[in-house]
Design an enzyme around this catalytic site. Sequence first.
Site, mmCIF file in Angstrom:
data_model
loop_
_atom_site.group_PDB
_atom_site.id
_atom_site.type_symbol
_atom_site.label_atom_id
_atom_site.label_comp_id
_atom_site.label_asym_id
_atom_site.label_seq_id
_atom_site.Cartn_x
_atom_site.Cartn_y
_atom_site.Cartn_z
ATOM 1 N N ARG A 37 0.825 -1.221 0.000
ATOM 2 C CA ARG A 37 0.000 0.000 0.000
ATOM 3 C C ARG A 37 0.857 1.267 0.000
ATOM 4 N NH1 ARG A 37 -4.889 -1.598 4.133
ATOM 5 N NH2 ARG A 37 -6.148 -2.645 2.546
ATOM 6 N N LYS A 198 -20.151 -16.172 1.831
ATOM 7 C CA LYS A 198 -21.600 -15.987 1.922
ATOM 8 C C LYS A 198 -22.214 -15.312 0.712
ATOM 9 C CE LYS A 198 -22.009 -15.708 6.900
ATOM 10 N NZ LYS A 198 -22.308 -14.814 8.016
ATOM 11 N N GLY A 351 -9.968 -8.731 -0.417
ATOM 12 C CA GLY A 351 -8.827 -9.149 0.397
ATOM 13 C C GLY A 351 -8.414 -10.604 0.225
ATOM 14 N N GLY A 374 -13.044 -3.538 0.511
ATOM 15 C CA GLY A 374 -14.418 -3.041 0.676
ATOM 16 C C GLY A 374 -14.810 -2.079 -0.437
#
Length: 395
Positions: A37, A198, A351, A374
């Site tokens: 990053r 999920k 991720g 996200g």
Amino acid sequence: MHKSSIEDLHDIKDKKVLIRVDFNVPIQDGIITDDSRIKAALPTLNYILERGGTCIVATHLGRPKGQVIDELRLNLIAKHLKSLIHYPMLKLNDCVGDSVQDQIQNRTDIKVFLLENLRFYNEETQNDTKFAKQLASLADIFVQDAFGVVHRAHASTEGVSQFLPSFSGLLVNKELNYLQGALSDPKRPFIAIVGGAKVSTKLGVLKHLLDKVDELIIGGAMAFTFLKALGFNVGKSLCEDDKCDIALELIEKANQLNKHIILPKDVVVSDDFKGNGTIEIVSVDAIPAEMMGLDIGPVSLAEIKQSLEKAQTVIWNGPLGVFEVDAFSNGTCEVARALADSAAISIVGGGDSVAAVNKTGVSDKMDHISTGGGACLEFLEGKTLPGIACLKERV
Ligand code: AMP
């Protein structure tokens, strides 16, 4: 979205540029274990420095929740950044206030100021206007380069844009070019591979992508909700019974749109998800009642590989099995290799898929690995990202 970028700025010389970066790096025992990053922000910092601007770098680290926590000070990051930047740099002990103002005004020898952890102030995550104004008062221009947090409306990601002309940085541009390019004008066939735990957390992504792609490959635990919805017995596999209706709706919608949804044909099952039990490969119509599906099987893998051979654009989000356990990592790792070898534009976001690509050692063969889990997910859901929406429109 046609937003102004730093590349549209013609006069950076002697300007103070507040740059929101995402230096929220993993640190273990006093060592930065992954500096990607930090490295990802260097092109923007150098772009400004080479044109005679001064960088005021702002980031958060961890979750101090409005408290000053010494372990979450940015000293380690400052040391590392200093080793990567060839301009005089100073780390400040706060991110707002008189002392910060004074040092930025008076230390004209310094070209890179690193502000202290923004989240030592609750005002940051509360998007407090006064705090945003204080941050903005340090600079002449705001540059958004923290793709990892553009889905958050915080003082440093959104609030400051009310007070400064605001532009995207080179990392944000790269992210948007790949993600927007794929969604708005992809080279076809365009395939999405969506996996993970999920259906509920990826529902928005599945719905939004179904409209855009030619083929949707579903793997991971979420495939079992689809398989159950189609009447298969999934044994003890992770399955969201209350999402079977939605899974069926998606399958019907795919049929109406003439899109192809690929579900696993065979799976690796076990009675122990840590890899210490009995392990078998079974067809999805023969999953034993006491076993759980933890990876895709060879037939499914061959079908995915065949799809990837003809693909021109691929977006991948979410692992196809419990890739953290070696016994169940084959499907995910093989798909990573196949994608790396394919001629398609390959975009990896989220991720866990990024971790899987790194684990397989093929990250440098992907066209784009998103730095925002996200944010990438919300982009793929078609949501507005506040940290992008607030930037100046391109004229
Ligand atoms: P997500 O955050 O939704 O992308 O989910 C990632 C997690 O899904 C990883 O920790 C995987 O181990 C897990 N996962 C993938 N496939 C399965 C599966 N078949 N059963 C249980 N967990 C799975």
